[in-house]
Design a protein around this motif. Structure first.
Motif, PDB file in Angstrom:
ATOM      1  N   LEU A  69       0.832  -1.211   0.000  1.00 27.85           N
ATOM      2  CA  LEU A  69       0.000   0.000   0.000  1.00 27.85           C
ATOM      3  C   LEU A  69       0.863   1.255   0.000  1.00 27.85           C
ATOM      4  N   LEU A  70       1.991   1.218   0.706  1.00 27.52           N
ATOM      5  CA  LEU A  70       2.909   2.361   0.698  1.00 27.52           C
ATOM      6  C   LEU A  70       3.449   2.590  -0.714  1.00 27.52           C
ATOM      7  N   GLY A  71       3.756   1.503  -1.423  1.00 26.94           N
ATOM      8  CA  GLY A  71       4.223   1.624  -2.804  1.00 26.94           C
ATOM      9  C   GLY A  71       3.150   2.200  -3.717  1.00 26.94           C
ATOM     10  N   MET A  72       1.914   1.752  -3.527  1.00 28.74           N
ATOM     11  CA  MET A  72       0.815   2.298  -4.326  1.00 28.74           C
ATOM     12  C   MET A  72       0.624   3.778  -4.045  1.00 28.74           C
ATOM     13  N   ALA A  73       0.728   4.156  -2.781  1.00 26.58           N
ATOM     14  CA  ALA A  73       0.585   5.568  -2.428  1.00 26.58           C
ATOM     15  C   ALA A  73       1.673   6.405  -3.099  1.00 26.58           C
ATOM     16  N   ALA A  74       2.892   5.864  -3.143  1.00 30.56           N
ATOM     17  CA  ALA A  74       3.983   6.580  -3.816  1.00 30.56           C
ATOM     18  C   ALA A  74       3.675   6.731  -5.300  1.00 30.56           C
ATOM     19  N   GLY A  75       3.214   5.673  -5.940  1.00 29.06           N
ATOM     20  CA  GLY A  75       2.895   5.721  -7.363  1.00 29.06           C
ATOM     21  C   GLY A  75       1.775   6.692  -7.679  1.00 29.06           C
ATOM     22  N   LEU A  76       0.735   6.681  -6.864  1.00 24.35           N
ATOM     23  CA  LEU A  76      -0.377   7.611  -7.069  1.00 24.35           C
ATOM     24  C   LEU A  76       0.057   9.046  -6.787  1.00 24.35           C
ATOM     25  N   GLY A  77       0.862   9.218  -5.747  1.00 25.66           N
ATOM     26  CA  GLY A  77       1.335  10.558  -5.395  1.00 25.66           C
ATOM     27  C   GLY A  77       2.222  11.165  -6.469  1.00 25.66           C
ATOM     28  N   VAL A  78       3.105  10.358  -7.045  1.00 22.42           N
ATOM     29  CA  VAL A  78       3.953  10.865  -8.131  1.00 22.42           C
ATOM     30  C   VAL A  78       3.085  11.208  -9.337  1.00 22.42           C
TER      31      VAL A  78
END
Length: 152
Positions: A69-78
């Motif tokens: 989920l942290l990785g997904m948040a990074a991807g969405l945030g970028v």
């Protein structure tokens, strides 16, 4: 500005799917296991914030969920950041945009792991760098392409 954020979020989701697909393809082709650093980061961050993840087995399962989920948040945030950036700099050539987004997502994904002491890119070697660069390049290509397609 709302359109730029929305389009960036959608583009970031497309990029995140591409990154995950390339990572899983690499695992399938080379027969390698998944990285444990996202789960380790989740555990460290939970400890630093005082978040109780539960008893041993429950805590491990929660880390296995929180890490990705942290990785997904990074991807969405970028993706959102790219949408806002494109709104401010609409004429940036696509190849330059792909390089910028690729660099941003690599930093977003790896800087926390480096800061927490879970990895050191100086020790990765060629295979390690390729395992990291290829999925992030896929993210970047997919994010830029998706953003451009939906923003016309």
């Amino acid at each position: 500005m709302a359109h730029a954020c929305r389009n960036g979020l959608i583009a970031g989701a497309a990029g995140t799917v591409a990154l995950n697909a390339l990572t899983y393809l690499d695992m399938a082709v080379r027969g390698r296991g998944p990285s444990s650093t996202p789960e380790q980061a989740a555990g460290i961050l939970a400890g630093k914030t005082g978040l109780d993840l539960g008893e041993e087995e429950t805590a491990e399962h929660r880390k296995e969920g929180i890490g990705p989920l942290l990785g997904m948040a990074a991807g969405l945030g970028v993706g959102v950041a790219y949408g806002l950036f494109r709104r401010a700099v609409p004429r940036l050539p696509r190849p330059l945009a792909v390089l910028a987004v690729g660099a941003a997502v690599m930093v977003a994904g790896n800087a926390p792991m480096v800061t927490l002491g879970l990895t050191d890119p100086r020790e990765w070697g060629t295979e390690g760098w390729l395992s990291d660069l290829v999925p992030h390049l896929g993210y970047s290509l997919a994010t830029v392409a998706a953003y451009e397609a939906i923003s016309r």
